[in-house]
Design an enzyme around this catalytic site. Structure first.
Site, PDB file in Angstrom:
ATOM      1  N   ARG A  66      -7.661  23.797  99.925  1.00 13.14           N
ATOM      2  CA  ARG A  66      -7.404  23.700 101.360  1.00 13.14           C
ATOM      3  C   ARG A  66      -5.978  23.295 101.699  1.00 13.14           C
ATOM      4  NH1 ARG A  66     -11.182  23.351 105.168  1.00 13.14           N
ATOM      5  NH2 ARG A  66      -9.983  21.759 106.274  1.00 13.14           N
ATOM      6  N   TYR A  74      -0.584  21.787 110.146  1.00  8.73           N
ATOM      7  CA  TYR A  74       0.321  20.706 110.554  1.00  8.73           C
ATOM      8  C   TYR A  74       1.684  21.262 110.963  1.00  8.73           C
ATOM      9  CZ  TYR A  74      -2.742  16.786 109.529  1.00  8.73           C
ATOM     10  OH  TYR A  74      -3.778  15.870 109.565  1.00  8.73           O
ATOM     11  N   SER A  81       1.116  14.673 111.540  1.00  5.13           N
ATOM     12  CA  SER A  81       0.233  14.070 112.543  1.00  5.13           C
ATOM     13  C   SER A  81       0.972  13.037 113.383  1.00  5.13           C
ATOM     14  CB  SER A  81      -0.948  13.390 111.843  1.00  5.13           C
ATOM     15  OG  SER A  81      -1.745  12.697 112.789  1.00  5.13           O
ATOM     16  N   CYS A 147     -21.264   4.800 109.649  1.00  2.00           N
ATOM     17  CA  CYS A 147     -20.958   4.263 108.321  1.00  2.00           C
ATOM     18  C   CYS A 147     -19.808   5.018 107.669  1.00  2.00           C
ATOM     19  CB  CYS A 147     -22.196   4.341 107.428  1.00  2.00           C
ATOM     20  SG  CYS A 147     -23.538   3.271 107.940  1.00  2.00           S
ATOM     21  N   HIS A 181     -18.386   0.644 126.607  1.00  2.00           N
ATOM     22  CA  HIS A 181     -17.626  -0.403 127.275  1.00  2.00           C
ATOM     23  C   HIS A 181     -17.069   0.144 128.593  1.00  2.00           C
ATOM     24  CE1 HIS A 181     -14.499  -3.317 128.223  1.00  2.00           C
ATOM     25  NE2 HIS A 181     -15.150  -4.164 127.429  1.00  2.00           N
ATOM     26  N   ASP A 333      -8.959  -5.350 127.132  1.00  2.00           N
ATOM     27  CA  ASP A 333     -10.212  -5.911 127.650  1.00  2.00           C
ATOM     28  C   ASP A 333     -11.235  -6.096 126.536  1.00  2.00           C
ATOM     29  OD1 ASP A 333      -9.316  -6.041 130.245  1.00  2.00           O
ATOM     30  OD2 ASP A 333     -10.296  -4.180 130.900  1.00  2.00           O
ATOM     31  N   CYS A 353     -28.420   1.080 107.926  1.00  2.00           N
ATOM     32  CA  CYS A 353     -29.213   2.287 108.089  1.00  2.00           C
ATOM     33  C   CYS A 353     -30.437   2.195 107.183  1.00  2.00           C
ATOM     34  CB  CYS A 353     -28.399   3.523 107.702  1.00  2.00           C
ATOM     35  SG  CYS A 353     -26.939   3.796 108.720  1.00  2.00           S
ATOM     36  N   CYS A 356     -29.745   3.214 103.600  1.00  2.00           N
ATOM     37  CA  CYS A 356     -28.471   2.771 103.029  1.00  2.00           C
ATOM     38  C   CYS A 356     -28.634   2.333 101.566  1.00  2.00           C
ATOM     39  CB  CYS A 356     -27.911   1.609 103.837  1.00  2.00           C
ATOM     40  SG  CYS A 356     -26.345   0.960 103.193  1.00  2.00           S
ATOM     41  N   CYS A 361     -21.912  -2.190 102.454  1.00  2.00           N
ATOM     42  CA  CYS A 361     -21.996  -1.947 103.895  1.00  2.00           C
ATOM     43  C   CYS A 361     -22.399  -3.186 104.691  1.00  2.00           C
ATOM     44  CB  CYS A 361     -22.992  -0.818 104.171  1.00  2.00           C
ATOM     45  SG  CYS A 361     -22.315   0.826 103.938  1.00  2.00           S
TER      46      CYS A 361
END
Length: 388
Positions: A66, A74, A81, A147, A181, A333, A353, A356, A361
């Protein structure tokens, strides 16, 4: 070496306890063409992000295959980026606001921790230690918890602390999610309004709002990952603020590798909307906090061309937050409320989870207060995850 450690200068001297350090965690992205292949090699080797058959061999092969295509992508958006530039701008604005609205925890400094490109967790931790930080907040820049995103970034932060011998150097708390939020929702709603305003008034009522989020492998989702529900919650709250005055859909983008991914895909939905003769589509990156390859190339270039090929004459993407002041207000905030709460994390963070098998985790090293953490499922797969 880039460390992205900066703070707002307000003229207020640091207290004896040192500044409050805020680690802004995200995946990151290659800044140059030369960084693309190392980035991909780390990405496809990481079982916390994606699990591939025979990953030790298939991961590097997929990354190398890839590389040229991703480098070309890019190049199309300027060579690299911009996510570090925007994260730093957001961090500066956040800290300037925090020094004003939360003087008891000032001064505030932000540190960027990306996964596969510098600055990484090691860079952030070393900079914090040099700056005399004691009180530290791990602040995910993924609004919706998964996760594979927030979880993996936190796991790497704790591993880096162990590698550097800084396990007890900081008193930690975690902002692990913020999908509904009010300040985040208001900022996201504002971008949707800006996007809608670009359509001719005669076309505006016909616009389909297509929310797009980064997809995840179905192996992650089927373990019980919270991501789809939290993305849906964000969409619901945005549309609620808009009084549900437009038709809307939710789709997922950026699936790679020979494994099933969460759908429907944004690509498929765009094709289907064109087949249904819808002419006006506004795409909203509901899970993204700044422009990067998924917005600038995938949504703008690839899907923009796809939309026009399938008869969608007015295809628009709502603007990303980037240096938007309203989003910097939201970040401040969120941090202010978290610091004032005295809580180490959200109540749901410690709930693994159901499927899991990763022992790391839902951990917090040296937390500011105790929190409930469910045990990991016992499995031979427990040994597949790195511990340091």
């Amino acid at each position: 070496m880039s460390t992205s450690r900066e703070h707002a200068s307000t003229g207020r001297p640091a207290s004896d306890r040192g500044p409050t350090g805020i680690v802004m965690m995200n995946l990151g992205g290659p800044k140059t063409q030369d960084e693309v292949q190392p980035f991909l090699l780390e990405l496809f080797a990481d079982r916390e992000i994606i699990q591939l058959p025979l990953q030790r061999w298939s991961g590097p092969r997929l990354a190398r295959r890839r590389t040229k295509g991703v480098q070309k992508n890019y190049q199309d958006i300027g060579g690299g980026s911009p996510i570090l530039k925007w994260t730093e701008a957001q961090g500066r604005g956040m800290c300037e606001r925090l020094d004003r609205i939360s003087p008891a925890t000032a001064p505030h400094r932000f540190y960027v921790a990306f996964r596969y490109v510098s600055p990484k967790s090691d860079d952030a931790l070393q900079a914090m230690h040099a700056d005399g930080v004691r009180r530290a907040v791990a602040f995910t820049q993924y609004p919706q918890f998964s996760c594979s995103t927030t979880g993996s970034s936190l796991n790497e932060l704790w591993r880096a602390s162990k590698r550097l011998g800084l396990h007890d150097a900081f008193d930690w708390s975690v902002i692990d999610r913020w999908p509904t939020h009010p300040s985040f929702i208001e900022a996201m709603t504002d971008t949707v309004r800006q996007g809608l305003a670009t359509f001719d008034e005669k076309d505006r009522d016909d616009v389909v709002v297509l929310f797009s989020a980064h997809s995840l492998p179905m192996g992650v989702i089927n373990r019980g990952d919270a991501y789809p529900a939290e993305v849906g919650a964000s969409v619901h709250e945005v549309m609620k603020r808009l009084d549900y005055d437009h038709e809307y859909l939710l789709a997922y983008q950026s699936d790679v590798g020979p494994v099933p991914w969460l759908g429907p895909s944004t690509e498929t939905v765009i094709k289907d909307l064109g087949a249904k003769r819808r002419k006006n589509v506004l795409v909203v990156g509901i899970a993204f906090t700044s422009d990067h390859i998924e917005t600038l190339h995938e949504l703008d270039i690839e899907y923009g061309e796809l939309a026009h090929e399938h008869g969608i004459t007015n295809y628009v993407r709502a603007p990303a937050f980037n240096d938007m002041p309203l989003f910097q207000d939201a970040l401040a905030d969120i941090v202010r409320e978290h610091l004032a709460s005295g809580e180490p994390c959200t109540r749901n963070y410690g709930l693994r989870c159901p499927g899991c098998v990763n022992p790391q985790c839902r951990n917090i090293i040296n937390p500011i207060a105790p929190f409930k953490r469910t045990p990991v499922t016992s499995s031979p797969k427990n040994k597949l995850y790195p511990t340091g």
